[in-house]
Design an enzyme around this catalytic site. Structure first.
Site, short mmCIF file in Angstrom:
data_model
loop_
_atom_site.label_atom_id
_atom_site.label_comp_id
_atom_site.label_asym_id
_atom_site.label_seq_id
_atom_site.Cartn_x
_atom_site.Cartn_y
_atom_site.Cartn_z
N ASP A 110 32.37 29.41 14.45
CA ASP A 110 30.92 29.27 14.58
C ASP A 110 30.38 30.28 15.59
OD1 ASP A 110 28.41 28.20 14.17
OD2 ASP A 110 28.67 26.55 15.57
N ASN A 167 28.56 33.41 14.62
CA ASN A 167 28.33 34.78 14.17
C ASN A 167 26.87 35.18 14.28
OD1 ASN A 167 31.04 34.87 13.54
ND2 ASN A 167 30.74 34.74 11.32
N GLY A 168 25.98 34.29 13.83
CA GLY A 168 24.55 34.61 13.86
C GLY A 168 24.03 34.76 15.27
N ARG A 169 24.44 33.88 16.17
CA ARG A 169 23.99 33.97 17.56
C ARG A 169 24.53 35.23 18.24
NH1 ARG A 169 25.47 27.92 19.03
NH2 ARG A 169 26.34 28.08 16.93
N HIS A 202 28.74 38.56 11.03
CA HIS A 202 29.78 38.15 10.09
C HIS A 202 30.90 39.20 10.01
CE1 HIS A 202 27.48 34.72 9.04
NE2 HIS A 202 26.55 35.36 8.35
N LEU A 228 53.87 31.96 8.57
CA LEU A 228 52.63 31.27 8.94
C LEU A 228 51.94 30.85 7.65
CD1 LEU A 228 50.35 30.44 10.97
CD2 LEU A 228 49.40 32.74 10.63
N ARG A 272 36.60 24.40 17.92
CA ARG A 272 35.29 24.86 17.44
C ARG A 272 34.72 25.81 18.48
NH1 ARG A 272 30.52 22.22 14.02
NH2 ARG A 272 29.11 24.00 14.12
N SER A 307 31.18 18.94 11.59
CA SER A 307 30.42 19.51 10.47
C SER A 307 31.10 19.35 9.11
CB SER A 307 30.14 21.00 10.75
OG SER A 307 29.33 21.14 11.88
#
Length: 242
Positions: free
Chosen positions: A17, A19-21, A34, A128, A185, A193
């Site tokens: 969480d 990316n936009g900010r 992004h 992995l 997160r 979410s």
């Protein structure tokens, strides 16, 4: 690898969480955030392998994210295409197995084909296990599992009395994955979410203010150290408290 005195969780899940900010703080379009977020994915996958994590699950695109502006969704799908074309060779070379969970029917056909090819190419890898949740929602996953069970009961293939937690879990997207030990997160938000609602019943949570594009090995190591300090009792009483 992690230091010998650090208990490394077997399965780490991450809600990516911020990316936009990150982009807004720099006066850049959201697409730039992004793109930097994709770089953070590369760093984190490498770090997870180096730290000895066996399973890494990344929340890449939620079922609710389809409500975002069409241009942003298009940018995200473009990044996904690029990742699936450009990164699979490196994942395969590093013995990383890739799988995708979520509602693939909403993805474009060419993306579904890229996913299928990537999964087939990396299927035998065992260093992995990387799972990416795309077009995914925890509630939707649970409803789909209930429908599968209802269909099997109606067809006579499953007796109602045989339905228990294990039977239910076998019908989830994550049926062949262990439940997450640690959920991280980023961006300072403290909610899950609609992510892996069933699977996170006893997961430890770590919330960091770091925005996803800035996330890397040091932040993952901090989350693991925090995890190592937890007393996980799974509903039981600690021996010294009995």
């Amino acid at each position: 690898m992690a230091p010998a005195d650090v208990h490394v969780p077997r399965h780490v899940a991450i809600i990516m969480d911020g990316n936009g900010r990150w982009a807004r703080a720099r006066g850049l379009p959201r697409a730039a955030g992004h793109r930097q977020g994709a770089e953070a994915v590369r760093r984190t996958v490498r770090a997870a392998g180096d730290l000895g994590i066996r399973y890494l699950t990344l929340f890449g695109f939620s079922s609710e994210n389809w409500k975002r502006p069409e241009t942003e969704v298009a940018d995200l799908m473009g990044l996904l295409r690029h990742y699936l074309r450009a990164e699979i060779a490196e994942l395969h070379a590093n013995h990383v197995r890739l799988r995708v969970i979520g509602d693939r029917d909403r993805l474009a056909r060419d993306i579904r084909v890229l996913i299928e090819n990537a999964e087939a190419t990396t299927r035998e890898n065992d260093a992995l296990n990387l799972t990416v949740a795309l077009s995914y929602g925890g509630r939707q996953e649970i409803v789909a599992a209930v429908r599968r069970i209802a269909d099997e009961v109606r067809a006579g293939r499953l007796a109602p009395e045989a339905i228990d937690e294990a039977a239910f879990a076998r019908r989830l997207d994550t049926h062949d994955l262990p439940d997450p030990d640690l959920l991280v997160r980023t961006s300072g938000e403290q909610r899950i979410s609609n992510f892996m609602l069933w699977q996170c019943a006893y997961t430890e949570f770590h919330f960091t203010p770091t925005l996803w594009p800035d996330f890397g090995e040091a932040h993952l190591g901090e989350a693991i150290r925090d995890f190592g300090s937890r007393d996980r009792r799974f509903g039981a009483v600690a021996p010294q408290a009995r």
